[in-house]
Motif scaffolding. Structure first.
Motif, PDB file in Angstrom:
ATOM      1  N   GLY A 192       0.833  -1.188   0.000  1.00  0.00           N
ATOM      2  CA  GLY A 192       0.000   0.000   0.000  1.00  0.00           C
ATOM      3  C   GLY A 192       0.874   1.246   0.000  1.00  0.00           C
ATOM      4  O   GLY A 192       2.049   1.200  -0.382  1.00  0.00           O
ATOM      5  N   PRO A 193       0.346   2.385   0.442  1.00  0.00           N
ATOM      6  CA  PRO A 193       1.119   3.638   0.415  1.00  0.00           C
ATOM      7  C   PRO A 193       2.372   3.558   1.291  1.00  0.00           C
ATOM      8  O   PRO A 193       2.317   3.092   2.428  1.00  0.00           O
ATOM      9  CB  PRO A 193       0.138   4.672   0.973  1.00  0.00           C
ATOM     10  N   ALA A 194       3.496   4.030   0.758  1.00  0.00           N
ATOM     11  CA  ALA A 194       4.737   4.126   1.534  1.00  0.00           C
ATOM     12  C   ALA A 194       4.942   5.566   1.975  1.00  0.00           C
ATOM     13  O   ALA A 194       6.067   6.079   1.986  1.00  0.00           O
ATOM     14  CB  ALA A 194       5.916   3.644   0.700  1.00  0.00           C
ATOM     15  N   THR A 195       3.840   6.211   2.353  1.00  0.00           N
ATOM     16  CA  THR A 195       3.859   7.640   2.694  1.00  0.00           C
ATOM     17  C   THR A 195       2.943   7.912   3.890  1.00  0.00           C
ATOM     18  O   THR A 195       2.307   8.958   3.985  1.00  0.00           O
ATOM     19  CB  THR A 195       3.385   8.482   1.500  1.00  0.00           C
ATOM     20  N   LEU A 196       2.888   6.968   4.838  1.00  0.00           N
ATOM     21  CA  LEU A 196       1.909   7.079   5.921  1.00  0.00           C
ATOM     22  C   LEU A 196       2.438   7.759   7.179  1.00  0.00           C
ATOM     23  O   LEU A 196       1.649   8.137   8.043  1.00  0.00           O
ATOM     24  CB  LEU A 196       1.377   5.689   6.274  1.00  0.00           C
ATOM     25  N   THR A 197       3.760   7.900   7.310  1.00  0.00           N
ATOM     26  CA  THR A 197       4.351   8.597   8.458  1.00  0.00           C
ATOM     27  C   THR A 197       5.559   9.387   7.986  1.00  0.00           C
ATOM     28  O   THR A 197       6.049   9.211   6.859  1.00  0.00           O
ATOM     29  CB  THR A 197       4.792   7.616   9.559  1.00  0.00           C
ATOM     30  N   VAL A 198       6.073  10.223   8.874  1.00  0.00           N
ATOM     31  CA  VAL A 198       7.241  11.030   8.514  1.00  0.00           C
ATOM     32  C   VAL A 198       8.490  10.164   8.351  1.00  0.00           C
ATOM     33  O   VAL A 198       9.475  10.601   7.742  1.00  0.00           O
ATOM     34  CB  VAL A 198       7.496  12.130   9.574  1.00  0.00           C
ATOM     35  N   ALA A 200       8.359   7.215   6.811  1.00  0.00           N
ATOM     36  CA  ALA A 200       8.122   6.343   5.663  1.00  0.00           C
ATOM     37  C   ALA A 200       9.097   6.651   4.538  1.00  0.00           C
ATOM     38  O   ALA A 200       9.643   7.764   4.469  1.00  0.00           O
ATOM     39  CB  ALA A 200       6.687   6.531   5.172  1.00  0.00           C
ATOM     40  N   PRO A 201       9.333   5.684   3.642  1.00  0.00           N
ATOM     41  CA  PRO A 201      10.244   5.937   2.512  1.00  0.00           C
ATOM     42  C   PRO A 201       9.877   7.173   1.702  1.00  0.00           C
ATOM     43  O   PRO A 201      10.764   7.860   1.190  1.00  0.00           O
ATOM     44  CB  PRO A 201      10.112   4.652   1.684  1.00  0.00           C
ATOM     45  N   GLY A 202       8.583   7.454   1.558  1.00  0.00           N
ATOM     46  CA  GLY A 202       8.151   8.622   0.789  1.00  0.00           C
ATOM     47  C   GLY A 202       7.690   9.776   1.647  1.00  0.00           C
ATOM     48  O   GLY A 202       7.000  10.681   1.173  1.00  0.00           O
ATOM     49  N   TYR A 203       8.048   9.746   2.948  1.00  0.00           N
ATOM     50  CA  TYR A 203       7.644  10.742   3.929  1.00  0.00           C
ATOM     51  C   TYR A 203       6.115  10.730   4.067  1.00  0.00           C
ATOM     52  O   TYR A 203       5.428   9.904   3.454  1.00  0.00           O
ATOM     53  CB  TYR A 203       8.162  12.139   3.544  1.00  0.00           C
ATOM     54  N   LEU A 204       5.571  11.596   4.874  1.00  0.00           N
ATOM     55  CA  LEU A 204       4.135  11.645   5.115  1.00  0.00           C
ATOM     56  C   LEU A 204       3.442  12.501   4.061  1.00  0.00           C
ATOM     57  O   LEU A 204       3.854  13.632   3.811  1.00  0.00           O
ATOM     58  CB  LEU A 204       3.851  12.221   6.502  1.00  0.00           C
ATOM     59  N   GLN A 205       2.398  11.942   3.450  1.00  0.00           N
ATOM     60  CA  GLN A 205       1.572  12.706   2.516  1.00  0.00           C
ATOM     61  C   GLN A 205       0.126  12.657   2.995  1.00  0.00           C
ATOM     62  O   GLN A 205      -0.369  11.608   3.421  1.00  0.00           O
ATOM     63  CB  GLN A 205       1.694  12.146   1.095  1.00  0.00           C
ATOM     64  N   THR A 206      -0.547  13.788   2.910  1.00  0.00           N
ATOM     65  CA  THR A 206      -1.862  13.921   3.536  1.00  0.00           C
ATOM     66  C   THR A 206      -2.901  12.963   2.968  1.00  0.00           C
ATOM     67  O   THR A 206      -3.806  12.538   3.681  1.00  0.00           O
ATOM     68  CB  THR A 206      -2.379  15.362   3.399  1.00  0.00           C
ATOM     69  N   GLY A 207      -2.808  12.596   1.702  1.00  0.00           N
ATOM     70  CA  GLY A 207      -3.808  11.718   1.109  1.00  0.00           C
ATOM     71  C   GLY A 207      -3.579  10.244   1.380  1.00  0.00           C
ATOM     72  O   GLY A 207      -4.438   9.413   1.067  1.00  0.00           O
ATOM     73  N   ALA A 208      -2.438   9.894   1.979  1.00  0.00           N
ATOM     74  CA  ALA A 208      -2.089   8.481   2.134  1.00  0.00           C
ATOM     75  C   ALA A 208      -3.011   7.717   3.087  1.00  0.00           C
ATOM     76  O   ALA A 208      -3.428   6.598   2.769  1.00  0.00           O
ATOM     77  CB  ALA A 208      -0.635   8.348   2.570  1.00  0.00           C
ATOM     78  N   PRO A 209      -3.362   8.249   4.279  1.00  0.00           N
ATOM     79  CA  PRO A 209      -4.234   7.473   5.172  1.00  0.00           C
ATOM     80  C   PRO A 209      -5.588   7.136   4.550  1.00  0.00           C
ATOM     81  O   PRO A 209      -6.084   6.016   4.704  1.00  0.00           O
ATOM     82  CB  PRO A 209      -4.377   8.389   6.392  1.00  0.00           C
ATOM     83  N   TRP A 243       3.220   6.573  -3.566  1.00  0.00           N
ATOM     84  CA  TRP A 243       4.168   5.468  -3.487  1.00  0.00           C
ATOM     85  C   TRP A 243       3.442   4.151  -3.175  1.00  0.00           C
ATOM     86  O   TRP A 243       3.838   3.398  -2.288  1.00  0.00           O
ATOM     87  CB  TRP A 243       5.242   5.722  -2.426  1.00  0.00           C
ATOM     88  N   VAL A 244       2.387   3.859  -3.911  1.00  0.00           N
ATOM     89  CA  VAL A 244       1.631   2.620  -3.719  1.00  0.00           C
ATOM     90  C   VAL A 244       2.221   1.559  -4.644  1.00  0.00           C
ATOM     91  O   VAL A 244       1.982   1.577  -5.856  1.00  0.00           O
ATOM     92  CB  VAL A 244       0.131   2.826  -4.015  1.00  0.00           C
ATOM     93  N   GLY A 245       2.976   0.634  -4.088  1.00  0.00           N
ATOM     94  CA  GLY A 245       3.680  -0.332  -4.907  1.00  0.00           C
ATOM     95  C   GLY A 245       2.818  -1.432  -5.497  1.00  0.00           C
ATOM     96  O   GLY A 245       3.229  -2.092  -6.444  1.00  0.00           O
ATOM     97  N   GLY A 246       1.615  -1.643  -4.942  1.00  0.00           N
ATOM     98  CA  GLY A 246       0.828  -2.792  -5.367  1.00  0.00           C
ATOM     99  C   GLY A 246      -0.327  -2.499  -6.292  1.00  0.00           C
ATOM    100  O   GLY A 246      -1.084  -3.416  -6.638  1.00  0.00           O
ATOM    101  N   ARG A 247      -0.473  -1.248  -6.742  1.00  0.00           N
ATOM    102  CA  ARG A 247      -1.663  -0.883  -7.524  1.00  0.00           C
ATOM    103  C   ARG A 247      -1.866  -1.787  -8.727  1.00  0.00           C
ATOM    104  O   ARG A 247      -2.965  -2.323  -8.953  1.00  0.00           O
ATOM    105  CB  ARG A 247      -1.548   0.575  -7.957  1.00  0.00           C
ATOM    106  N   ALA A 248      -0.848  -1.994  -9.534  1.00  0.00           N
ATOM    107  CA  ALA A 248      -1.000  -2.793 -10.751  1.00  0.00           C
ATOM    108  C   ALA A 248      -1.356  -4.238 -10.417  1.00  0.00           C
ATOM    109  O   ALA A 248      -2.240  -4.838 -11.048  1.00  0.00           O
ATOM    110  CB  ALA A 248       0.278  -2.732 -11.583  1.00  0.00           C
ATOM    111  N   ALA A 249      -0.695  -4.823  -9.429  1.00  0.00           N
ATOM    112  CA  ALA A 249      -0.987  -6.210  -9.054  1.00  0.00           C
ATOM    113  C   ALA A 249      -2.414  -6.347  -8.544  1.00  0.00           C
ATOM    114  O   ALA A 249      -3.110  -7.324  -8.854  1.00  0.00           O
ATOM    115  CB  ALA A 249       0.001  -6.685  -7.991  1.00  0.00           C
ATOM    116  N   PHE A 250      -2.882  -5.362  -7.774  1.00  0.00           N
ATOM    117  CA  PHE A 250      -4.261  -5.413  -7.276  1.00  0.00           C
ATOM    118  C   PHE A 250      -5.264  -5.330  -8.426  1.00  0.00           C
ATOM    119  O   PHE A 250      -6.333  -5.954  -8.381  1.00  0.00           O
ATOM    120  CB  PHE A 250      -4.512  -4.274  -6.292  1.00  0.00           C
ATOM    121  N   GLN A 251      -4.913  -4.585  -9.464  1.00  0.00           N
ATOM    122  CA  GLN A 251      -5.834  -4.480 -10.590  1.00  0.00           C
ATOM    123  C   GLN A 251      -5.796  -5.725 -11.473  1.00  0.00           C
ATOM    124  O   GLN A 251      -6.783  -6.028 -12.149  1.00  0.00           O
ATOM    125  CB  GLN A 251      -5.537  -3.206 -11.389  1.00  0.00           C
ATOM    126  N   VAL A 252      -4.701  -6.464 -11.455  1.00  0.00           N
ATOM    127  CA  VAL A 252      -4.696  -7.786 -12.098  1.00  0.00           C
ATOM    128  C   VAL A 252      -5.654  -8.707 -11.358  1.00  0.00           C
ATOM    129  O   VAL A 252      -6.423  -9.459 -11.972  1.00  0.00           O
ATOM    130  CB  VAL A 252      -3.270  -8.375 -12.117  1.00  0.00           C
TER     131      VAL A 252
END
Length: 218
Positions: free
Chosen positions: A126-132, A134-143, A173-182
Motif C-alpha cells: 500500500g502507500p509508503a507515505t503514511l508517516t514522517v 516512511a520511505p516517501g515521507y508523510l503525505q496527507t492523502g495516504a491514510p 508510493w503505492v507499490g501494489g496498484r498494478a498487481a491489485f488491478q490484475v
C-alpha cells in the motif's frame, strides 16, 4: 523456511503470521493452478523453479533453483509459499508497476483462464507515505487511500480495485496498484466472492494489508 522467520524484525511477526495463514488457506483450497502475481519493473512470466534471493536486501535467503531471477515481490511470494509448506507455485507473473488499468484487467482475464480451480497469490504494498519516517515521507492523502484499499481488499470489491488511479498510486508510493488491478481483472462480480481482512497496519510507515478471498458457499 524457518530462517526467514528468524531474519524478520519482531515488529513484522504479526504480518508474517497473517501472510502464512492466508497462504495456507490458499493452498488448502486445493487449486489445480496457483500463480504468484507481483509488481516489477518489467513484465515477465516465470517457471515454478525460478530463482530469487533476498541477498541484495541484506538477507542471504533464496527461493527456487532455476536460472531466471525473480523480482522482489515474486521472491517474497515464493518464500511465503515455502513458509506455509505449500510447495512451489504453477508459475509466477510479473506485472509492470506502471501498467495501465486496462492492461492489468486484460492480464487478469488471461490468468483466470489458466485453471478451472485457480488460486492467485497477489503481492503488493500500500502507500509508503503514511508517516514522517516512511520511505516517501508523510503525505496527507495516504491514510485515506490506505483505508479505501483496506476496504476494497477486505470486501473483495472488484470495482473499487479496478478504479484505482495510477497517478494517485504513483504520488503516494503505492507499490501494489498494478498487481491489485490484475486481481480485479481475474475476478468477476457474479462469482460471489467473499473477502476477509487478516492484517492492517503500517510498520515503517508503509501500508501492509493481508486479505483472503474465497467463493461464497452456495
Amino acid at each position: 523456511m524457518p530462517e526467514l522467520a528468524g531474519a524478520a524484525a519482531p515488529e513484522l511477526d504479526d504480518l508474517r503470521d497473517a501472510c502464512v495463514s492466508a497462504v495456507r488457506s490458499l493452498a488448502g483450497s486445493r487449486p489445480d493452478t496457483l500463480i504468484v502475481v507481483g509488481g516489477a519493473g518489467v513484465a515477465g512470466s516465470y517457471e515454478p523453479d525460478a530463482g530469487g534471493s533476498l541477498a541484495p536486501w541484506g538477507v542471504d535467503i533464496r527461493v527456487g533453483s532455476g536460472n531466471a531471477v525473480l523480482p522482489l515481490s515474486l521472491t517474497i511470494g515464493g518464500l511465503l509459499l515455502g513458509l506455509a509448506g505449500a510447495g512451489p507455485p504453477s508459475g509466477y507473473e510479473a506485472v509492470p508497476s506502471e501498467a495501465s488499468p486496462d492492461a492489468c484487467a486484460r492480464l487478469g482475464a488471461v490468468l483466470a483462464e489458466r485453471g478451472r480451480r485457480l488460486a492467485l497469490l497477489v503481492m503488493g504494498d500500500g502507500p509508503a507515505t503514511l508517516t514522517v519516517k516512511a520511505p516517501g515521507y508523510l503525505q496527507t492523502g495516504a491514510p485515506a487511500y490506505h483505508q479505501a484499499l483496506a476496504q476494497a481488499l477486505g470486501g473483495a470489491d472488484i470495482q473499487a480495485l479496478a478504479a484505482l488511479d495510477p497517478a494517485d498510486a504513483q504520488e503516494l508510493w503505492v507499490g501494489g496498484r498494478a498487481a491489485f488491478q490484475v486481481l480485479a481483472g481475474a475476478g468477476r462480480a457474479g462469482d460471489g466472492l467473499r473477502g476477509e481482512l487478516l492484517y492492517d497496519d503500517a510498520p515503517y510507515g508503509v501500508g501492509y494489508l493481508v486479505a483472503r478471498w474465497s467463493l461464497r458457499e452456495a
